[in-house]
Design a protein around this motif. Sequence first.
Motif, short mmCIF file in Angstrom:
data_model
loop_
_atom_site.label_atom_id
_atom_site.label_comp_id
_atom_site.label_asym_id
_atom_site.label_seq_id
_atom_site.Cartn_x
_atom_site.Cartn_y
_atom_site.Cartn_z
N VAL A 225 -41.65 12.68 7.23
CA VAL A 225 -42.05 11.36 7.73
C VAL A 225 -40.90 10.38 7.66
CG1 VAL A 225 -44.44 11.72 7.01
CG2 VAL A 225 -42.86 10.57 5.47
N LEU A 226 -40.98 9.38 8.51
CA LEU A 226 -40.01 8.27 8.51
C LEU A 226 -40.61 7.11 7.73
CD1 LEU A 226 -39.15 8.39 12.33
CD2 LEU A 226 -37.64 9.11 10.47
N ASN A 227 -39.84 6.54 6.81
CA ASN A 227 -40.34 5.37 6.09
C ASN A 227 -40.01 4.10 6.87
OD1 ASN A 227 -37.64 4.56 5.43
ND2 ASN A 227 -37.65 5.99 3.70
N LYS A 228 -40.48 2.98 6.39
CA LYS A 228 -40.30 1.71 7.11
C LYS A 228 -38.82 1.35 7.25
CE LYS A 228 -42.45 -1.72 9.15
NZ LYS A 228 -41.29 -2.39 9.75
N GLU A 229 -38.02 1.66 6.24
CA GLU A 229 -36.59 1.36 6.30
C GLU A 229 -35.92 2.19 7.39
OE1 GLU A 229 -38.27 2.02 3.52
OE2 GLU A 229 -38.31 -0.03 2.70
N ASP A 230 -36.32 3.47 7.51
CA ASP A 230 -35.77 4.33 8.56
C ASP A 230 -36.11 3.78 9.94
OD1 ASP A 230 -34.83 6.17 6.68
OD2 ASP A 230 -36.70 7.30 6.69
N ILE A 231 -37.36 3.39 10.12
CA ILE A 231 -37.82 2.88 11.41
C ILE A 231 -37.09 1.61 11.79
CG2 ILE A 231 -39.82 1.91 12.63
CD1 ILE A 231 -41.56 3.86 10.93
N ASP A 232 -37.01 0.67 10.87
CA ASP A 232 -36.34 -0.61 11.15
C ASP A 232 -34.86 -0.40 11.44
OD1 ASP A 232 -38.69 -2.01 10.82
OD2 ASP A 232 -38.32 -2.50 8.73
N LYS A 233 -34.24 0.50 10.70
CA LYS A 233 -32.81 0.76 10.89
C LYS A 233 -32.55 1.33 12.28
CE LYS A 233 -28.85 3.15 8.83
NZ LYS A 233 -28.38 4.03 7.73
N PHE A 234 -33.38 2.26 12.72
CA PHE A 234 -33.18 2.86 14.04
C PHE A 234 -33.40 1.83 15.14
CE2 PHE A 234 -34.77 5.08 17.82
CZ PHE A 234 -33.70 5.93 18.07
N LEU A 235 -34.44 1.03 15.03
CA LEU A 235 -34.73 0.03 16.06
C LEU A 235 -33.61 -1.00 16.18
CD1 LEU A 235 -38.55 -0.65 15.51
CD2 LEU A 235 -37.47 0.83 17.22
N VAL A 236 -32.93 -1.30 15.08
CA VAL A 236 -31.88 -2.32 15.08
C VAL A 236 -30.51 -1.73 15.43
CG1 VAL A 236 -30.59 -3.95 13.65
CG2 VAL A 236 -33.08 -3.82 13.46
N GLU A 237 -30.17 -0.59 14.84
CA GLU A 237 -28.81 -0.08 14.94
C GLU A 237 -28.57 0.86 16.12
OE1 GLU A 237 -27.50 1.58 11.27
OE2 GLU A 237 -27.99 -0.21 10.09
N ALA A 238 -29.57 1.56 16.58
CA ALA A 238 -29.38 2.48 17.70
C ALA A 238 -29.13 1.71 18.99
CB ALA A 238 -30.59 3.39 17.85
#
Length: 339
Positions: free
Chosen positions: A125-138
Motif C-alpha cells: 500500500v501507499l501511505n499518505k506521504e507517498d501519495i502527496d510526494k508523487f502528486l507534487v514531485e512527479a
Amino acid sequence: MDIENDAFDCELMEDETIPDEIVKAATQATFDLLPSKSRTRYEQTYQIFKKWCLKKKVISICEDVLLAYLSEKSETLKCSSLWSLYSMLKAMLRTRRNIDISKYFKLTAFMKKKSVGYKAKKSRVLNKEDIDKFLVEASDEQYLMTKVLLIMGYTGACRREEITNILIDDIEDKQTMLLVKIPNTKTNKSRSFIINGEKELNLYRKYLALRPTNVPHRRLFINYNKGKCNKQPVGIHSVGNAPSKIATFLRLPNPKEYTGHCFRRSSATLLANGGADIINLKRHGGWSSSQVAEGYIEDSVQNKIDIANKIQKAGSSNTEIVSETHYNVSSSKKSHVNE
C-alpha cells in the motif's frame, strides 16, 4: 458457450413427463445464475470435473467423490487456486445438480486444513506521504494521467476495472469538489465518493482540458503522452500497472508488489488508520462481507495504538484502585488498633 442438455447436468430430465421446452427453460435459468464475467471459466472447470468423473466411472456425486477429486488437485494447485476450484464447483453443482457441497463437513475440514499456514499475497500500500510526494514531485508532462488515476483510485477505493470504466458522465464538478459515481461494481452495488482537495481538483481539470473534442467514447481515461491526449481509451492492464510505476518513481522497495489492487487497499488502510469503524469501511469500499473490512481495522496501526493506550489507561486506573484499597485497609487496621 452452448448449454449441454444431458442427464448429468439436469435432474429434471429424469422425469419424462416434463416437456422439453420446460427443461430447456430451466437449464437456461440455472446457467444465468452464474457470474456473467467468469461464466466461461466456471463452465470449463465443471467440464473438467465431469470428464474426471467419467474416467473414474463415477455414477453419482457425493462427498467422497468431491474429497477424492480435490485431494488429487491439491497435489498440484496452491491453496488459493484450490479454494477457487472449490468455489466454482460449489456454484456449478448447486445450479446444475442442486447439490450443496458447503454442507459436506469432511470436505470443508479438508479445505481448512489445506489453508493452515497459508498467507495470501497482498498488494503493498501507499501511505499518505507517498501519495502527496508523487502528486507534487512527479512531472505533469509525464505523469499527469497517472496522477489522476491515483486520485480516483485511492479516494474512492476503486478496483482497476472500476477506474477503467469511469465515464465523464459519472463525474459532476461542483466547483469546490467532484462527485464521482461508480454505477457498476463487482458486487453490483453502486457507490459514490467525493474528491475535494485543491491539488487533486486542479490535476483532474488539467487532464480533462487536454481531452480532444472528437473522442468517440465517454471513457474518462484516454492515453496521455508528453503533455497530450489521444482518443485511445486506457485499458485495464495500464490501470493495473500504474501503482508499480508510482512505486518506481518514489524508489520504494519491490515496486512490482504494488499491484492493481494497491489503490483500493491503500484507501481502506488510510481510512482504517483514520479511525473509521467497520460500517464506514464497508460503505466506502462497497464490501458486503464484514470479514474483509475487519481485516483492515485489525491491521490498522492507529487502531493498535488506540488499544495500547486503552490498556495503559486501564492499567493505571487499576493501580490507583488497588493502591486506594490498600490504603483504606491499612487505615482501617490502624483505627482498629487505636480503638
